[in-house]
Write an enzyme that holds these catalytic residues in place. Structure first.
Site, PDB file in Angstrom:
ATOM      1  N   HIS A   1       2.784  15.005  41.218  1.00  0.00           N
ATOM      2  CA  HIS A   1       3.748  14.856  40.128  1.00  0.00           C
ATOM      3  C   HIS A   1       3.758  13.430  39.574  1.00  0.00           C
ATOM      4  CE1 HIS A   1       6.350  18.670  40.230  1.00  0.00           C
ATOM      5  NE2 HIS A   1       5.246  18.911  40.908  1.00  0.00           N
ATOM      6  N   ASP A   2       3.358  12.470  40.380  1.00  0.00           N
ATOM      7  CA  ASP A   2       3.259  11.100  39.878  1.00  0.00           C
ATOM      8  C   ASP A   2       1.968  10.895  39.105  1.00  0.00           C
ATOM      9  OD1 ASP A   2       4.173   8.324  39.716  1.00  0.00           O
ATOM     10  OD2 ASP A   2       2.487   7.871  41.033  1.00  0.00           O
TER      11      ASP A   2
ATOM     12  N   ASP B   1       1.437   5.716  38.499  1.00  0.00           N
ATOM     13  CA  ASP B   1       2.033   4.380  38.502  1.00  0.00           C
ATOM     14  C   ASP B   1       3.312   4.306  39.326  1.00  0.00           C
ATOM     15  OD1 ASP B   1       3.700   5.873  36.928  1.00  0.00           O
ATOM     16  OD2 ASP B   1       3.677   4.521  35.197  1.00  0.00           O
TER      17      ASP B   1
ATOM     18  N   SER C   1       5.947   5.924  38.992  1.00  0.00           N
ATOM     19  CA  SER C   1       7.165   6.077  38.187  1.00  0.00           C
ATOM     20  C   SER C   1       8.045   7.223  38.669  1.00  0.00           C
ATOM     21  CB  SER C   1       6.810   6.273  36.711  1.00  0.00           C
ATOM     22  OG  SER C   1       5.940   7.371  36.536  1.00  0.00           O
TER      23      SER C   1
ATOM     24  N   PRO D   1       1.800  20.689  34.738  1.00  0.00           N
ATOM     25  CA  PRO D   1       1.598  22.140  34.698  1.00  0.00           C
ATOM     26  C   PRO D   1       2.828  22.849  35.248  1.00  0.00           C
ATOM     27  CG  PRO D   1      -0.325  21.035  35.603  1.00  0.00           C
ATOM     28  CD  PRO D   1       0.757  20.000  35.515  1.00  0.00           C
TER      29      PRO D   1
ATOM     30  N   ASP E   1       1.253  30.117  51.293  1.00  0.00           N
ATOM     31  CA  ASP E   1       0.003  30.542  51.909  1.00  0.00           C
ATOM     32  C   ASP E   1       0.351  31.423  53.101  1.00  0.00           C
ATOM     33  OD1 ASP E   1      -2.375  30.872  53.195  1.00  0.00           O
ATOM     34  OD2 ASP E   1      -2.802  28.741  53.462  1.00  0.00           O
TER      35      ASP E   1
ATOM     36  N   SER F   1      -2.176  30.698  56.578  1.00  0.00           N
ATOM     37  CA  SER F   1      -2.030  29.529  57.464  1.00  0.00           C
ATOM     38  C   SER F   1      -1.140  28.506  56.773  1.00  0.00           C
ATOM     39  CB  SER F   1      -3.402  28.929  57.779  1.00  0.00           C
ATOM     40  OG  SER F   1      -4.131  28.696  56.587  1.00  0.00           O
TER      41      SER F   1
ATOM     42  N   ASP G   1      -6.365  24.529  54.403  1.00  0.00           N
ATOM     43  CA  ASP G   1      -7.656  25.211  54.424  1.00  0.00           C
ATOM     44  C   ASP G   1      -7.813  26.056  53.167  1.00  0.00           C
ATOM     45  OD1 ASP G   1      -6.057  27.442  54.813  1.00  0.00           O
ATOM     46  OD2 ASP G   1      -6.482  27.592  56.960  1.00  0.00           O
TER      47      ASP G   1
END
Length: 250
Positions: free
Chosen positions: A34-35, A40, A42, A124, A165, A168, A173
């Site tokens: 997300h950064d 930077d 932020s 996204p 997932d 696992s 993986d």
């Protein structure tokens, strides 16, 4: 401060938090993701209009790990290691501790001086079509393989976590891709990757037992994608700084 010493301090910090809560690993990876649509640091800044206040960033985890590592580094050699570098190193170490790959993290990033919630619109979204997701990655110089390799948990309430997932959940993986292939993705947005012709081919390659023989080594390629992603819009001495505290500008 030498690079090795800085990396060892970050590593030991991540390990101590991981030992008490292994689920911090996906949290740190998501925080870095997300950064890094502008790497930077932020996303670490607090404020009513800062990135943390944006809907896609609600429930981000691992902030205390970065703050802890920063405090330890500042005690040894103040004003040298940026919060952006700490986050990139911590994400790498969290994957490694979860039986995933490790990679060399380029350092020297500077911290941004501005954090705006509106910037999160570039991330996204689980509501995006595959075409929109691919376009958002392309806008940052990333391709379809990078999209599949850097998938991360979606927006959500950090107190209500669900394993994405089913094969696992505590291990790094290729099980995620096998779930997509078998129609067992937890999120509809993830399952859409199987129905898109281009992303379908990538999923099949990573889910195949023969992926290593065919040259599609997910561990190796994931590291390359992370290095590529962590180089997006990096700040320099001219437009950045090394924060004393990661949650606020100097």
């Amino acid at each position: 401060m030498g690079v090795y010493l800085a990396e060892s301090i970050v590593r030991s910090t991540v390990e101590s938090h991981f030992d008490s809560d292994p689920t911090i690993s996906p949290g740190l990876l998501r925080l870095h993701f997300h950064d890094c649509f502008g790497c930077d640091g932020s996303v670490l800044i607090k404020g009513k209009s800062a990135e943390q206040a944006a809907l896609p960033n609600l429930g981000l985890r691992g902030l205390e790990v970065i703050d802890d590592a920063k405090a330890r580094l500042e005690a040894v050699c103040p004003g040298v290691v940026s919060c952006a570098d700490i986050l990139a190193l911590a994400a790498r170490d969290s994957v490694d501790l979860s039986d995933g790959p490790s990679w060399r993290v380029p350092t020297g990033r500077k911290d941004g001086r501005l954090s705006l919630a509106t910037e999160a619109s570039n991330l996204p979204s689980p509501l995006d079509s595959v075409a929109v997701q691919k376009q958002k990655f392309q806008d940052k110089g990333l391709d379809t393989h990078d999209l599949l390799k850097t998938l991360c948990p979606p927006n959500g309430d950090g107190s209500k976590r669900v394993a994405l997932d089913i094969g696992s959940p505590s291990k790094f993986d290729e099980s995620f891709f096998k779930n997509l292939r078998d129609g067992n993705a937890i999120l509809e947005s993830d399952q859409r990757l199987w129905s898109d012709a281009e992303t379908n081919e990538v999923v099949k390659k990573y889910a195949s037992r023969l992926r290593g023989l065919l040259g599609f080594r997910f561990d190796y390629e994931f590291g390359k994608a992370m290095i590529k992603m962590s180089s997006i819009d990096v700040k320099t001495d001219v437009d950045g700084e090394v924060r004393k505290v990661c949650s606020k500008v100097n």
